[in-house]
Design a protein around this motif. Structure first.
Motif, mmCIF file in Angstrom:
data_model
loop_
_atom_site.group_PDB
_atom_site.id
_atom_site.type_symbol
_atom_site.label_atom_id
_atom_site.label_comp_id
_atom_site.label_asym_id
_atom_site.label_seq_id
_atom_site.Cartn_x
_atom_site.Cartn_y
_atom_site.Cartn_z
ATOM 1 N N MET A 118 0.805 -1.300 -0.193
ATOM 2 C CA MET A 118 -0.278 -0.629 -0.443
ATOM 3 C C MET A 118 0.769 1.288 -0.063
ATOM 4 S SD MET A 118 -3.271 -0.281 -0.411
ATOM 5 C CE MET A 118 -4.486 -1.664 0.414
ATOM 6 N N HIS A 119 0.340 2.400 -0.917
ATOM 7 C CA HIS A 119 1.604 3.528 -0.975
ATOM 8 C C HIS A 119 0.399 4.425 -0.282
ATOM 9 C CE1 HIS A 119 4.657 1.416 -3.681
ATOM 10 N NE2 HIS A 119 3.729 0.662 -4.217
ATOM 11 N N PRO A 120 0.320 5.047 0.616
ATOM 12 C CA PRO A 120 -0.950 6.859 1.028
ATOM 13 C C PRO A 120 0.213 7.675 0.612
ATOM 14 C CG PRO A 120 0.280 5.256 3.021
ATOM 15 C CD PRO A 120 1.003 4.397 2.217
ATOM 16 N N ARG A 121 -1.255 8.628 -0.477
ATOM 17 C CA ARG A 121 -0.499 9.525 -0.966
ATOM 18 C C ARG A 121 -1.186 10.936 -0.539
ATOM 19 N NH1 ARG A 121 0.386 9.401 -7.404
ATOM 20 N NH2 ARG A 121 2.081 11.498 -6.316
ATOM 21 N N PRO A 122 -0.196 11.199 -0.532
ATOM 22 C CA PRO A 122 -0.523 12.505 0.175
ATOM 23 C C PRO A 122 -0.895 14.366 -1.540
ATOM 24 C CG PRO A 122 1.727 12.683 0.335
ATOM 25 C CD PRO A 122 1.451 12.047 0.089
ATOM 26 N N MET A 123 -1.279 13.528 -2.096
ATOM 27 C CA MET A 123 -1.188 14.378 -3.666
ATOM 28 C C MET A 123 -2.211 15.339 -3.116
ATOM 29 S SD MET A 123 -2.133 12.280 -7.525
ATOM 30 C CE MET A 123 -4.113 11.915 -6.920
ATOM 31 N N LEU A 124 -3.428 14.901 -2.776
ATOM 32 C CA LEU A 124 -4.083 16.266 -3.039
ATOM 33 C C LEU A 124 -4.012 17.058 -1.361
ATOM 34 C CD1 LEU A 124 -7.144 14.125 -4.389
ATOM 35 C CD2 LEU A 124 -5.515 15.153 -5.591
#
Length: 241
Positions: A118-124
């Motif tokens: 799992m790669h939990p992103r802060p993209m937004l």
């Protein structure tokens, strides 16, 4: 005989000096109040909503995760495919993806049929007000993982179910969502942004260089091109791999 001098100019001067001093004191008081106010905003005020930066800035990795490892490995399979999932907790399509594929992925992982990363992103992060909700929500899920890796799945599901609009959830609300889903008290971990540096400085750079957005699924390094919103589509691809 000389006439006595009038004291009126002296009195007027004294009152003018007092008025000027009072004005200066009011300006200084306003400046101090402004500094205190903006510092409270920078530090998160009451701890409800913050700008996405961790308290210490120290890079702390989740248990069992190497410093340069940009994912959580939720399961390991000796002969099954490696499934990399990139998601953002503010992404509406990621919510749809979790509803369609989340249960299947959790079961495949629990059965040891896949290596699930799992790669939990802060993209937004820039899309929320205040900025930083994606990272804070990702941190909340990682906080649950750090306490009990098996609780990632219920935490992930609950965070997507409670997905807000651009206003985000407060730290207290995030802690409540995770607590109700997992029974874990991760309020301090959320408030301190414990894993935000890892999410921002390790997870996101790798994700940004290897994917174009969220949700994204890689099967043995190759992007899944099927319908991520169709229930069972990822499981079928895994079984065919």
């Amino acid at each position: 005989m000389a006439q006595p001098r009038s004291r009126t100019p002296l009195i007027v001067g004294i009152f003018a000096a007092i008025a000027c001093l009072a004005l200066v004191l009011l300006v200084v008081a306003a400046l101090i109040a402004g500094i205190v106010y903006f510092r409270s905003l920078d530090s998160g005020g009451s701890g409800d909503q913050r700008d996405g930066t961790s308290t210490s800035g120290e890079l702390i990795t989740p248990p069992g995760v190497d410093e340069d490892q940009p994912y959580l490995e939720l399961s390991t399979s000796s002969d099954g495919p490696v499934v990399d999932v990139y998601l953002d907790f503010l992404c509406p399509h990621c919510k749809t993806f979790e509803e369609a594929q989340g249960e299947d992925l959790a079961q495949l992982a629990l059965d040891g049929e896949i290596t699930l990363r799992m790669h939990p992103r802060p993209m937004l992060d820039p899309n929320s007000t205040p900025v930083g909700y994606s990272g804070r929500a990702a941190n909340a899920a990682v906080c649950a993982y750090a306490e009990d890796p098996g609780q990632w799945f219920p935490a992930e599901s609950a965070l997507f179910e409670a997905q807000p609009g651009t206003e985000g959830l407060t730290d207290d609300e995030l802690a409540q969502v995770v607590d109700e889903a997992t029974g874990l008290d991760v309020g301090q971990c959320i408030a301190e942004g414990t894993y935000l540096p890892w999410i921002e400085d390790v997870v996101e750079p790798e994700a940004g260089s290897s994917t174009q957005g969220t949700p994204t699924v890689l099967l043995d390094g190759e992007q899944f091109t099927g319908d991520l919103a169709a229930p069972g589509s990822v499981k079928e691809a895994v079984e065919a791999a």
